[in-house]
Design an enzyme around this catalytic site. Structure first.
Site, PDB file in Angstrom:
ATOM      1  CE  LYS A   8      35.286  67.043  13.751  1.00 29.50           C
ATOM      2  NZ  LYS A   8      35.479  68.168  12.823  1.00 29.50           N
ATOM      3  CE  LYS A  66      43.333  61.248   0.208  1.00 34.31           C
ATOM      4  NZ  LYS A  66      43.294  59.817   0.055  1.00 34.31           N
ATOM      5  CE  LYS A  90      32.847  66.702   0.874  1.00 34.26           C
ATOM      6  NZ  LYS A  90      31.625  66.179   1.497  1.00 34.26           N
TER       7      LYS A  90
END
Ligand code: TRP
Length: 330
Positions: free
Chosen positions: A114, A201, A204
């Site tokens: 992050k 791959k 989501k």
């Protein structure tokens, strides 16, 4: 004394085939081993950092509970529970925070990612970081240490978190004397990449997943949509294709050999996909039925969770009491 095994999973989305083979199946196999005392939980406190919509979190939690029961997490020796049914972990989290160096958490991969993302965007390094994210490893240590876990089976992505739990147990024991069992991670075998419908791959974030319990017609549609090459129907087909990659996960060694021969001799993609659909559907149907049953009769699932909560609460209270005494706030 049986060794204690614990693992958990966040209710952050609908489980897909990649999740099943990567994390759920190994966990259920381990949990069904009678040599261990097993705890498995739905990490809803951890999910708060990912899902900021109450309804979505509730729905995800329900679907995950039903998924876990459907795949066999309802076995007798498994204590299945919701993390938030053990609020004691939040108290332990606080106590552990006081022996956890900030520098340890500065090294966490998720936090660093992050910071990196914000820095690249030209933002303040901590612009994308809240304290839930920053403290995530401490709460996870509390989950693990609370039930005196010896082993924590996780995927490679969670290895660092278990190492931190081990470090935190060590800091505490060094400060206050032996109090926590020092846990060890068990990293599930790398299956290589599990292909999604676009050949990348399954993830989501790529929008290419095949939900584990998609209804039959939806499953068929998704399989038929898998990207393939433009070879002629009679030409041999590559074994490293997405279709075969998925087939192999579900097939026995013998079934794989038979299909492999068909690929080598040449078959149409339509036929290869039909073979894959039949293989997957046979494998998944009994579990899907159980899943649908619990989704429709959720009160039964909740009873199982309540039993799990009661068992883990007893252990949690004991650990917490011992820990409170160790630090002097009993
Ligand atoms: N962090 C884990 C994940 O993202 C979930 C988790 C929370 C967990 N607490 C745990 C896993 C304790 C193992 C042990 O999947």
């Amino acid at each position: 004394m049986k060794k204690v095994v614990l693992s958990g999973i966040k209710p952050t989305g609908i489980a897909h085939i990649g999740n099943y083979f990567g994390a759920l199946k190994p966990a259920v196999e381990m949990a069904n081993n009678n040599e261990y005392e097993c705890y498995y939980f739905i990490a809803d406190y951890h999910a708060l950092n990912y899902i900021k919509n109450s309804k979505e979190l509730q729905e995800n939690t329900k679907a995950l509970v039903c998924t876990l029961l459907a795949i066999g997490m309802d076995a007798k020796n498994i204590v299945l529970y919701k993390q938030s049914d053990v609020p004691e972990v939040t108290e332990l989290n606080w106590i552990l925070s006081n022996v956890t160096p900030k520098g340890l958490l500065n090294r966490a991969h998720a936090y660093k990612a992050k910071v990196e993302e914000a820095t690249v965007n030209g933002q303040d390094p901590d612009a994308l970081v809240n304290m839930g994210l920053y403290n995530y490893p401490v709460l996870m240590a509390a989950d693990i240490l609370m039930v005196n876990s010896n082993f924590v089976p996780v995927g490679q992505d969670q290895k660092q978190h278990v190492e931190m739990a081990r470090d935190i147990a060590g800091y505490f024991n060094k400060t206050y004397g032996a109090n926590f069992v020092v846990p060890k991670e068990i990293i599930s075998k790398d299956l290589g990449t599990i292909a999604g419908t676009d050949g990348r791959k399954m993830s989501k974030s790529y929008n290419n997943t095949i939900p584990l319990f998609a209804p039959e017609d939806k499953l068929k549609k998704l399989i038929m949509s898998i990207k393939t090459d433009s070879s002629l129907p009679t030409e041999p087909k590559p074994l490293d294709s997405a279709v075969m990659n998925l087939f192999k996960l579900f097939a026995t060694a013998k079934e794989y050999e038979t299909e492999k021969a068909k690929y080598e001799n040449g078959l149409s993609w339509a036929e290869a996909k039909t073979d894959l659909f039949n293989m997957m559907n046979n494998y998944l149907s009994p579990m899907r039925e159980k899943y649908n049953y619990y989704m429709e009769n959720y009160a039964e699932a909740e009873k199982i969770l309540a039993r799990g909560a009661k068992k883990v609460q007893a252990v949690a209270r004991e650990t917490l009491q011992r820990t409170r005494i160790a630090v002097g706030i009993d």
